[in-house]
Design a protein around this motif. Sequence first.
Motif, PDB file in Angstrom:
ATOM      1  N   PRO A 140      33.185  26.917  31.100  1.00 63.07           N
ATOM      2  CA  PRO A 140      33.587  28.351  31.353  1.00 63.07           C
ATOM      3  C   PRO A 140      34.845  28.473  30.631  1.00 63.07           C
ATOM      4  O   PRO A 140      35.712  27.682  30.962  1.00 63.07           O
ATOM      5  N   ARG A 141      34.957  29.776  30.254  1.00 63.47           N
ATOM      6  CA  ARG A 141      36.186  29.985  29.203  1.00 63.47           C
ATOM      7  C   ARG A 141      37.148  30.771  30.277  1.00 63.47           C
ATOM      8  O   ARG A 141      38.612  30.621  30.300  1.00 63.47           O
ATOM      9  N   GLY A 142      36.560  31.590  31.102  1.00 61.78           N
ATOM     10  CA  GLY A 142      37.596  32.297  32.058  1.00 61.78           C
ATOM     11  C   GLY A 142      37.204  33.825  32.413  1.00 61.78           C
ATOM     12  O   GLY A 142      36.001  34.410  32.078  1.00 61.78           O
ATOM     13  N   VAL A 143      37.898  34.507  33.116  1.00 62.35           N
ATOM     14  CA  VAL A 143      37.472  36.012  33.516  1.00 62.35           C
ATOM     15  C   VAL A 143      38.707  36.676  33.258  1.00 62.35           C
ATOM     16  O   VAL A 143      40.007  36.424  33.524  1.00 62.35           O
ATOM     17  N   LEU A 144      38.541  37.893  33.175  1.00 60.27           N
ATOM     18  CA  LEU A 144      39.701  39.071  32.950  1.00 60.27           C
ATOM     19  C   LEU A 144      39.302  40.111  34.159  1.00 60.27           C
ATOM     20  O   LEU A 144      38.339  40.822  34.394  1.00 60.27           O
ATOM     21  N   LEU A 145      40.377  40.067  35.001  1.00 62.57           N
ATOM     22  CA  LEU A 145      40.315  40.954  36.384  1.00 62.57           C
ATOM     23  C   LEU A 145      41.367  42.187  35.964  1.00 62.57           C
ATOM     24  O   LEU A 145      42.725  42.225  35.776  1.00 62.57           O
ATOM     25  N   VAL A 146      40.514  43.395  36.231  1.00 61.30           N
ATOM     26  CA  VAL A 146      41.460  44.630  35.826  1.00 61.30           C
ATOM     27  C   VAL A 146      41.245  45.396  36.871  1.00 61.30           C
ATOM     28  O   VAL A 146      40.415  45.326  37.577  1.00 61.30           O
ATOM     29  N   GLY A 147      42.102  46.608  37.313  1.00 63.80           N
ATOM     30  CA  GLY A 147      41.910  47.448  38.264  1.00 63.80           C
ATOM     31  C   GLY A 147      43.145  47.786  38.857  1.00 63.80           C
ATOM     32  O   GLY A 147      44.364  47.851  38.292  1.00 63.80           O
ATOM     33  N   VAL A 148      42.809  48.224  40.149  1.00 63.10           N
ATOM     34  CA  VAL A 148      44.040  49.051  40.884  1.00 63.10           C
ATOM     35  C   VAL A 148      45.067  47.988  41.367  1.00 63.10           C
ATOM     36  O   VAL A 148      44.440  46.653  41.990  1.00 63.10           O
ATOM     37  N   PRO A 149      46.393  48.156  41.105  1.00 63.20           N
ATOM     38  CA  PRO A 149      47.241  47.198  41.752  1.00 63.20           C
ATOM     39  C   PRO A 149      47.267  46.968  43.081  1.00 63.20           C
ATOM     40  O   PRO A 149      46.857  47.781  44.127  1.00 63.20           O
ATOM     41  N   GLY A 150      47.406  45.704  43.728  1.00 68.89           N
ATOM     42  CA  GLY A 150      47.423  45.372  44.963  1.00 68.89           C
ATOM     43  C   GLY A 150      46.073  45.058  45.734  1.00 68.89           C
ATOM     44  O   GLY A 150      46.036  44.851  46.976  1.00 68.89           O
ATOM     45  N   CYS A 151      44.887  44.996  44.851  1.00 69.33           N
ATOM     46  CA  CYS A 151      43.779  44.717  45.425  1.00 69.33           C
ATOM     47  C   CYS A 151      43.186  43.189  45.321  1.00 69.33           C
ATOM     48  O   CYS A 151      42.173  43.057  45.549  1.00 69.33           O
ATOM     49  N   GLY A 152      44.182  42.321  44.800  1.00 68.92           N
ATOM     50  CA  GLY A 152      43.653  40.823  45.207  1.00 68.92           C
ATOM     51  C   GLY A 152      43.213  40.233  43.867  1.00 68.92           C
ATOM     52  O   GLY A 152      42.886  39.034  43.639  1.00 68.92           O
ATOM     53  N   LYS A 153      44.065  40.932  42.489  1.00 64.00           N
ATOM     54  CA  LYS A 153      43.576  40.164  41.107  1.00 64.00           C
ATOM     55  C   LYS A 153      44.582  38.920  41.038  1.00 64.00           C
ATOM     56  O   LYS A 153      43.844  37.888  40.793  1.00 64.00           O
ATOM     57  N   SER A 154      45.767  38.851  41.569  1.00 63.96           N
ATOM     58  CA  SER A 154      46.561  37.632  41.255  1.00 63.96           C
ATOM     59  C   SER A 154      46.130  36.636  42.497  1.00 63.96           C
ATOM     60  O   SER A 154      46.152  35.535  42.244  1.00 63.96           O
TER      61      SER A 154
END
Length: 522
Positions: free
Chosen positions: A269-283
């Motif tokens: 697996p290469r990876g995943v890109l997470l985009v979206g609203v700040p503060g919703c758990g991406k990091s």
Amino acid sequence: MPNYADSLRHLDSYVSARVPVIALRTIEQQRALRLLREAAGRPSRSGMPFWIYTRATGLRDLRTHAAVHDDRSLTGAMEFAASQFAARANATVILVDPHDVASDTPAVRHIAELARLAENNMGSVVLVSDTPVWSGLQRLGMGLMLDLPDAEEMYGILSGFLTDHRGRFPIEWDEDDARRAAEFLSGATESECVNLMATVAAKGSVKKEDVLALAQAKDRIFSDITGLERIHLKDADYQVGGLTSLRTWLRRRNQLIHSDLRHSHLRPPRGVLLVGVPGCGKSLSAKAVAQEWQLPLYRLDMASIHGKYWGESEGNMRAALETADRVAPCVLWIDEIEKGLAGGAGEVTGVGQRVIGHFLFWLQESQSRSFVVATANDVRSLPPELLRKGRFDELFFVDLPDPEDRKEIITLYFGRYLGKDPEPAELDRLVDLSEGFAGSDIESALHDVGAEALLDGGVENLRPSFVQDTFANTVPMIRVNPERIEEIRAWGRERAVPAGRSSLSSAPGATTPGRRILLMGD
């Protein structure tokens, strides 16, 4: 990248052709010397002398290790070699790690003259070094790169170690376990592999779970790496509320990253890109992946990648990604990737585009088990080629949590900061009050409640309505900057898979276009 067998084949051909200069580049000196002894040990070369010079031992016979010259200096070794090249044919002198062969120095010029003398009488000079050889010297002969052991060679090293120790202590590994361990150790040297196995076996047994322990022990070799920051995780980093679809998808990728892929055309697996609203758990998701998969977490620090000199940024990026390949298996976290890879419209140097090019090439071609978790808030700044299918395995949109996700998040942080679960009626009321909250808004509100409880002597001393009042007085980002948040959500509706269990909600009166759906095999 040639492995040991390929390197031996090339070296054999260079020795047979009597190439005057053979530059053998490697960071594994002992492995290179074994390669040279194997080449010198061919029956057809029994009459050909091979001498080797090292700083510690001086000049010795490669086969017998007998000293052949009293002067232990490099100059003395080269004077002896010059006399031998003039007096006899087919002589070979090996110089191990001679000083500063990468630049035009008097010593390197001396070696070049020695090579020309050797060429006149079918002699060869072999240079073993971990740095490139000066181009003026390299053009007199051939170069050879002895790379780190590949998975097949690493399997042979592990198998030899296990065979030597069977009967001395319990060993539970079978061939599949050894194969998995070999893939995990790709990027390590032969000596590092043996040291790691000895460390694992020092407890008196080798168990099934030691395959993952070996990968974790490998991580400790790479403790100080420019451009990569080792992130040490806490127990709280494992807990993520909501994001049901993303978590389900990641669990399946966990199975794949630990699978034996040798007999398939699949890549890790290469990876995943997470985009979206700040503060919703991406990091937080990046940390949770590393914690759940029991893999080390590295953060690619884009600030340290960019330099002020010409070519420095590209070189730093290339070195960081090569190191990521070596430390694999690992999770590579790139936080707010748009700030490091986005090329400004006014950029005239082209540095940003070249850095992007290096990253995209690695993302496309690398076969290591480095799983990238990249996060972005302003996805409009990302280069379009980064969003193309095939770069990342999937593009997820992390939206504001729905009521069910908010219930899960509230319960999570209620237990963390207040030490108990909320009452069902209170939980329902807090879910209603947190409409439009990001996960960070909920955590902040309950953190404030926990702080007040500590100052007041305990949760039981808080007035019953304090938690609800705190939620009511919290102003989420969607109310501070509604236009910007809705713009982000509109982008995610059309172009990404929802990370949560439900589709994104729209602003009142808005039409919702067709959504991408995440497909699972089960």
